[in-house]
Design an enzyme around this catalytic site. Structure first.
Site, mmCIF file in Angstrom:
data_model
loop_
_atom_site.group_PDB
_atom_site.id
_atom_site.type_symbol
_atom_site.label_atom_id
_atom_site.label_comp_id
_atom_site.label_asym_id
_atom_site.label_seq_id
_atom_site.Cartn_x
_atom_site.Cartn_y
_atom_site.Cartn_z
ATOM 1 N N HIS A 45 -11.396 -40.507 12.044
ATOM 2 C CA HIS A 45 -10.927 -40.144 11.586
ATOM 3 C C HIS A 45 -11.873 -39.878 9.901
ATOM 4 N N VAL B 220 -5.925 7.650 9.681
ATOM 5 C CA VAL B 220 -6.890 8.907 8.424
ATOM 6 C C VAL B 220 -6.738 9.684 9.102
ATOM 7 N N ALA C 25 -21.156 -12.101 22.206
ATOM 8 C CA ALA C 25 -21.928 -11.792 22.152
ATOM 9 C C ALA C 25 -21.902 -13.395 23.582
ATOM 10 N N ASP D 14 -21.753 -6.310 26.955
ATOM 11 C CA ASP D 14 -21.310 -5.364 26.049
ATOM 12 C C ASP D 14 -20.599 -4.012 26.978
ATOM 13 N N GLY E 166 -14.179 0.022 16.541
ATOM 14 C CA GLY E 166 -14.047 -0.302 17.197
ATOM 15 C C GLY E 166 -15.256 -0.220 18.100
ATOM 16 N N ARG E 167 -15.751 -0.414 18.950
ATOM 17 C CA ARG E 167 -16.949 -0.067 19.828
ATOM 18 C C ARG E 167 -17.433 0.844 21.586
ATOM 19 N N GLY F 84 -36.105 2.246 28.534
ATOM 20 C CA GLY F 84 -35.861 1.828 29.560
ATOM 21 C C GLY F 84 -34.871 1.987 30.163
ATOM 22 N N GLY G 58 -10.171 0.025 9.644
ATOM 23 C CA GLY G 58 -9.644 -0.175 10.950
ATOM 24 C C GLY G 58 -9.429 -2.097 10.380
ATOM 25 N N ALA G 59 -8.501 -2.777 11.365
ATOM 26 C CA ALA G 59 -8.784 -4.453 10.717
ATOM 27 C C ALA G 59 -8.801 -5.104 11.997
HETATM 28 P P1 FAD Z 1 -26.345 -5.396 21.892
HETATM 29 O O1 FAD Z 1 -26.704 -6.707 21.388
HETATM 30 O O2 FAD Z 1 -26.141 -4.123 21.914
HETATM 31 O O3 FAD Z 1 -27.787 -5.323 23.022
HETATM 32 C C1 FAD Z 1 -28.354 -4.273 23.994
HETATM 33 C C2 FAD Z 1 -29.768 -4.270 23.313
HETATM 34 O O4 FAD Z 1 -30.170 -3.448 24.615
HETATM 35 C C3 FAD Z 1 -29.808 -3.580 22.231
HETATM 36 O O5 FAD Z 1 -30.676 -4.062 21.367
HETATM 37 C C4 FAD Z 1 -30.846 -2.076 23.057
HETATM 38 O O6 FAD Z 1 -31.371 -1.662 21.639
HETATM 39 C C5 FAD Z 1 -30.982 -2.418 24.017
HETATM 40 N N1 FAD Z 1 -30.828 -1.062 24.547
HETATM 41 C C6 FAD Z 1 -29.712 -0.038 24.789
HETATM 42 N N2 FAD Z 1 -30.773 0.602 25.430
HETATM 43 C C7 FAD Z 1 -31.748 0.744 26.420
HETATM 44 C C8 FAD Z 1 -32.749 1.179 27.142
HETATM 45 N N3 FAD Z 1 -31.635 1.979 28.174
HETATM 46 N N4 FAD Z 1 -33.454 0.745 27.211
HETATM 47 C C9 FAD Z 1 -34.250 -0.626 26.329
HETATM 48 N N5 FAD Z 1 -33.184 -1.179 25.683
HETATM 49 C C10 FAD Z 1 -31.937 -0.361 25.235
HETATM 50 N N6 FAD Z 1 -19.679 -11.228 19.017
HETATM 51 C C11 FAD Z 1 -19.371 -12.567 18.655
HETATM 52 O O7 FAD Z 1 -19.196 -13.660 19.194
HETATM 53 N N7 FAD Z 1 -19.619 -13.733 17.384
HETATM 54 C C12 FAD Z 1 -19.656 -12.924 16.407
HETATM 55 O O8 FAD Z 1 -19.738 -13.303 15.247
HETATM 56 C C13 FAD Z 1 -19.937 -10.974 16.380
HETATM 57 N N8 FAD Z 1 -20.489 -10.352 15.544
HETATM 58 C C14 FAD Z 1 -20.516 -9.317 15.091
HETATM 59 C C15 FAD Z 1 -20.589 -8.637 14.066
HETATM 60 C C16 FAD Z 1 -20.695 -7.448 13.453
HETATM 61 C C17 FAD Z 1 -20.902 -6.880 12.347
HETATM 62 C C18 FAD Z 1 -20.866 -6.602 15.199
HETATM 63 C C19 FAD Z 1 -21.316 -5.124 15.066
HETATM 64 C C20 FAD Z 1 -20.960 -7.180 16.245
HETATM 65 C C21 FAD Z 1 -20.415 -8.521 16.369
HETATM 66 N N9 FAD Z 1 -20.482 -9.458 17.855
HETATM 67 C C22 FAD Z 1 -19.595 -10.577 17.704
HETATM 68 C C23 FAD Z 1 -20.234 -8.648 18.787
HETATM 69 C C24 FAD Z 1 -21.201 -8.887 19.513
HETATM 70 O O9 FAD Z 1 -22.701 -8.426 18.068
HETATM 71 C C25 FAD Z 1 -21.730 -8.018 21.186
HETATM 72 O O10 FAD Z 1 -20.727 -8.181 21.507
HETATM 73 C C26 FAD Z 1 -23.125 -8.510 21.473
HETATM 74 O O11 FAD Z 1 -24.254 -8.235 20.545
HETATM 75 C C27 FAD Z 1 -23.417 -7.706 22.737
HETATM 76 O O12 FAD Z 1 -24.824 -8.347 23.501
HETATM 77 P P2 FAD Z 1 -24.980 -7.080 24.536
HETATM 78 O O13 FAD Z 1 -26.444 -8.004 24.763
HETATM 79 O O14 FAD Z 1 -24.414 -7.244 25.523
HETATM 80 O O15 FAD Z 1 -25.460 -5.767 23.980
HETATM 81 P P1 NAD Z 2 -11.171 -4.031 17.152
HETATM 82 O O1 NAD Z 2 -11.376 -3.306 18.651
HETATM 83 O O2 NAD Z 2 -11.805 -5.905 16.828
HETATM 84 O O3 NAD Z 2 -10.690 -3.338 16.043
HETATM 85 C C1 NAD Z 2 -10.948 -2.334 15.842
HETATM 86 C C2 NAD Z 2 -9.462 -2.053 14.433
HETATM 87 O O4 NAD Z 2 -9.288 -0.934 14.223
HETATM 88 C C3 NAD Z 2 -8.429 -2.040 15.574
HETATM 89 O O5 NAD Z 2 -7.327 -2.845 14.795
HETATM 90 C C4 NAD Z 2 -7.560 -0.620 15.189
HETATM 91 O O6 NAD Z 2 -6.768 -0.665 16.436
HETATM 92 C C5 NAD Z 2 -8.559 0.007 14.401
HETATM 93 N N1 NAD Z 2 -8.319 1.505 14.625
HETATM 94 C C6 NAD Z 2 -8.849 2.440 15.671
HETATM 95 N N2 NAD Z 2 -8.827 3.333 15.899
HETATM 96 C C7 NAD Z 2 -8.478 3.616 14.010
HETATM 97 C C8 NAD Z 2 -8.671 4.904 13.243
HETATM 98 N N3 NAD Z 2 -8.653 6.079 13.880
HETATM 99 N N4 NAD Z 2 -7.695 4.565 12.416
HETATM 100 C C9 NAD Z 2 -7.333 3.499 11.615
HETATM 101 N N5 NAD Z 2 -8.043 2.273 12.405
HETATM 102 C C10 NAD Z 2 -8.202 2.149 13.670
HETATM 103 O O7 NAD Z 2 -13.601 -3.610 17.200
HETATM 104 P P2 NAD Z 2 -14.711 -3.759 15.285
HETATM 105 O O8 NAD Z 2 -13.570 -4.531 14.188
HETATM 106 O O9 NAD Z 2 -14.972 -2.691 15.475
HETATM 107 O O10 NAD Z 2 -15.133 -4.928 16.223
HETATM 108 C C11 NAD Z 2 -16.748 -4.327 17.576
HETATM 109 C C12 NAD Z 2 -16.160 -5.141 18.690
HETATM 110 O O11 NAD Z 2 -16.776 -6.394 17.944
HETATM 111 C C13 NAD Z 2 -15.379 -5.930 18.621
HETATM 112 O O12 NAD Z 2 -14.882 -5.899 20.425
HETATM 113 C C14 NAD Z 2 -15.052 -7.572 18.447
HETATM 114 O O13 NAD Z 2 -14.852 -8.106 19.732
HETATM 115 C C15 NAD Z 2 -16.891 -7.320 18.479
HETATM 116 N N6 NAD Z 2 -17.036 -8.877 17.177
HETATM 117 C C16 NAD Z 2 -16.523 -9.459 16.929
HETATM 118 C C17 NAD Z 2 -16.874 -10.112 16.081
HETATM 119 C C18 NAD Z 2 -16.417 -11.891 16.176
HETATM 120 O O14 NAD Z 2 -16.569 -12.594 17.439
HETATM 121 N N7 NAD Z 2 -15.966 -12.991 15.189
HETATM 122 C C19 NAD Z 2 -16.793 -10.103 14.922
HETATM 123 C C20 NAD Z 2 -17.685 -9.060 14.776
HETATM 124 C C21 NAD Z 2 -17.350 -7.305 15.925
#
Ligand code: FAD
Ligand code: NAD
Length: 475
Positions: free
Chosen positions: A451, A245, A327, A319, A278-279, A122, A188-189
């Site tokens: 409890h 790094v 999410a 996001d 990060g993302r 889209g 990245g921690a």
């Molecule tokens: P997305 O989930 O990225 O969805 C966007 C969708 O839009 C995708 O399907 C993409 O393909 C589609 N899209 C993009 N552009 C277009 C276009 N032009 N046309 C059509 N489709 C398109 N968050 C939590 O709250 N709890 C967690 O435990 C958690 N764990 C995570 C673990 C990992 C490994 C990762 C990577 C992320 C995690 N997150 C977690 C973060 C969470 O996944 C995101 O915050 C969430 O998915 C964001 O939702 P969104 O709908 O904004 O984007």
């Molecule tokens: P993050 O922002 O949580 O952590 C990234 C880490 O990488 C930071 O501590 C940062 O200081 C470090 N960093 C950045 N550049 C670096 C470098 N060059 N060398 C070493 N360290 C570096 O990002 P993430 O862990 O990639 O997660 C991405 C997003 O996904 C986050 O916003 C998070 O909220 C979401 N997420 C959420 C969950 C959850 O809710 N449980 C789980 C997974 C992901």
């Protein structure tokens, strides 16, 4: 296929699909366009969260935790197992099944809410129209009274250690390893580094985590971050802080990662590198010329507090806009926007977005950290309760960590709740609800908690804020 809608949502992740469902519930004619493609080329709604994020990571965290407990805890319960083994293919197949159930579930939800799901790309074009490119490449211009952008985010790349999809992977790649690597280097921690580092560590890999910052989990309460680091190190996660790094050299034997820290230039050879730094907001081919939608300097779609972009009737959620990339934050925004479009009332409380890190011990918080409250100059009090004093936590063999409640000294209002310990992510729900209703510690103190439950730890922490805890000496 109809070409005219009340609402078109671009993106079917946890921000976009709930927006479409709520719009359908609001009796609006709605389409949700999503282009997510799995490795096998199949399309699936659910975005990053369901396909390559929240859900698959939690499936692997559960499997690896059970493996770890079977190896290290069952004996203390008197359960003998012999040698415990992990079948990675079976673990991955289970994960795949859970993901598929979740993503297929969205199709059923769309049907029941009257949402038209369109798989393909889209693009918002001038005049608030959407150019839809279907799977077969056919293009069509759709029109809608309102367009919601929910295109999500993508992993950030480290220039000095570029992804190659095999030895150097992003979080999706790290969820798909077919065998337990000997050694994993996590860059990245943050949340992903700690969750996925824990998965592979529990399954037997050596894991080194290189974090650029000197502080560990700076977004968490200081006492929680300190406790967490102690546990992770005990579990064998080799966390290096202040590690920058500088480059990598690849060979068939592994990846030589070069970094500098307080000890100077160093290197480590690992089998797999997971880059989790990060993302970034994902807006590739999302906006045509002249839409009036603006991006900020970091690439996020600019919105106001109600998720309105600068263009009339164009909204953005999840996001791809400011705020934590979570999410549930995206879901809340999506639902609120669908209600606002329908002329209803809706508001996101950005002060009460809960954070959860699904490690063991689990970490969860809502509201302000003690450091933030202190910096604000407000007079405050703190109550804590260790899970070691919880009968239920001890019975679960999960007594690490504590609950911490921070409240205003003036009017007793709860300002922040921090939990590190068993089921912290579930326990924080009570705190979010309490804070949503502006509860005081006295409100929590006067609420009966069953409890023996873990929730008693939150109750006792609230009591401890006024030195009234029953199950620990009050300090
Ligand atoms: P997305 O989930 O990225 O969805 C966007 C969708 O839009 C995708 O399907 C993409 O393909 C589609 N899209 C993009 N552009 C277009 C276009 N032009 N046309 C059509 N489709 C398109 N968050 C939590 O709250 N709890 C967690 O435990 C958690 N764990 C995570 C673990 C990992 C490994 C990762 C990577 C992320 C995690 N997150 C977690 C973060 C969470 O996944 C995101 O915050 C969430 O998915 C964001 O939702 P969104 O709908 O904004 O984007
Ligand atoms: P993050 O922002 O949580 O952590 C990234 C880490 O990488 C930071 O501590 C940062 O200081 C470090 N960093 C950045 N550049 C670096 C470098 N060059 N060398 C070493 N360290 C570096 O990002 P993430 O862990 O990639 O997660 C991405 C997003 O996904 C986050 O916003 C998070 O909220 C979401 N997420 C959420 C969950 C959850 O809710 N449980 C789980 C997974 C992901």
């Amino acid at each position: 296929m109809s070409t005219e809608y009340d609402v078109i949502v671009i993106g079917g992740g946890p921000a976009g699909y709930p927006c479409a469902i709520r719009a359908g519930q609001n009796k609006l004619k709605v389409a949700c366009i999503d282009e997510w493609q799995n490795r096998d080329g199949s399309y699936a709604f659910g975005g990053t969260c369901l396909n390559a994020g929240c859900i698959p990571s939690k499936a692997l965290l559960e499997s690896s935790e059970l493996f770890h407990r079977a190896q290290h805890e069952f004996a203390s319960h008197g359960i003998g197992t012999g040698a415990v083994q992990i079948d990675v293919a079976a673990m991955q197949a289970r994960k795949g099944k859970i993901v598929k159930q979740s993503t297929m579930g969205i199709l059923a939800l769309f049907k029941s809410a009257g949402v038209t799901g369109l798989q393909g790309h889209g693009k918002l074009i001038a005049g608030n129209k959407v150019e839809f490119t279907a799977k077969d490449g056919a293009k069509q211009v759709l029109s809608a009274k309102h367009v919601v952008l929910a295109s999500g985010s993508a992993p950030m790349q480290l220039k000095s250690v570029p992804f190659d999809g095999d030895q150097v992977v992003d979080s999706w790649g790290a969820l798909e390893f077919g065998a337990v690597p000997r050694k994993v280097g996590v860059i990245g921690a943050g949340v992903i580094g700690l969750e996925l580092g824990s998965v592979w560590r529990r399954l037997g890999a050596d894991v080194i985590v290189l974090e650029a910052l000197e502080n560990f989990l700076p977004m968490a309460d200081g006492a929680v971050a300190k406790e967490a680091l102690r546990h992770f190190q005990k579990q064998g996660l080799d966390v290096r802080l202040g590690a920058k790094v500088t480059g990598c050299e690849k060979s068939k034997d592994g990846v030589l990662l070069q970094f500098t820290d307080a000890k100077g230039a160093q290197s480590v050879v690992v089998e797999k590198v997971v880059v989790a730094i990060g993302r970034r907001p994902y807006t590739t081919e999302l906006l045509g010329e002249g839409t009036g939608v603006e991006l900020d300097e970091r690439g996020f779609v600019k919105v106001d507090h109600e998720c309105r972009t600068g263009a009339a009737n164009v909204w953005a959620v999840g996001d791809v806009v400011r705020g934590p990339m979570l999410a549930h934050k995206g879901k809340e925004e999506g639902v609120v926007v669908a209600d606002l479009i329908a002329g209803k009332i809706g508001e996101v409380n950005y002060n009460l977005v809960p954070s959860v890190i699904y490690t063991a011990p689990e970490i969860a918080w809502v509201g302000q950290t003690e450091e933030q409250v202190k910096a604000s100059g407000q007079a405050y009090k703190v109550g804590t309760f260790p899970f070691m004093a919880s009968g239920r936590a001890r019975a679960m063999e999960a007594a690490a960590g504590f609950c911490k409640v921070i409240a205003s000294k003036d009017d007793d209002q709860i300002l922040g709740v921090h939990v590190i310990g068993p089921m912290a992510g579930e326990l924080i729900g009570e705190a979010v609800l309490a804070m949503e209703y502006s509860a005081s510690t006295e409100d929590l103190q006067r609420t009966m908690h069953a409890h023996p439950t873990l929730s008693e730890a939150l109750h006792e922490a609230a009591l401890n804020a006024d030195k009234l805890a029953i199950d620990i000496p009050n300090r």
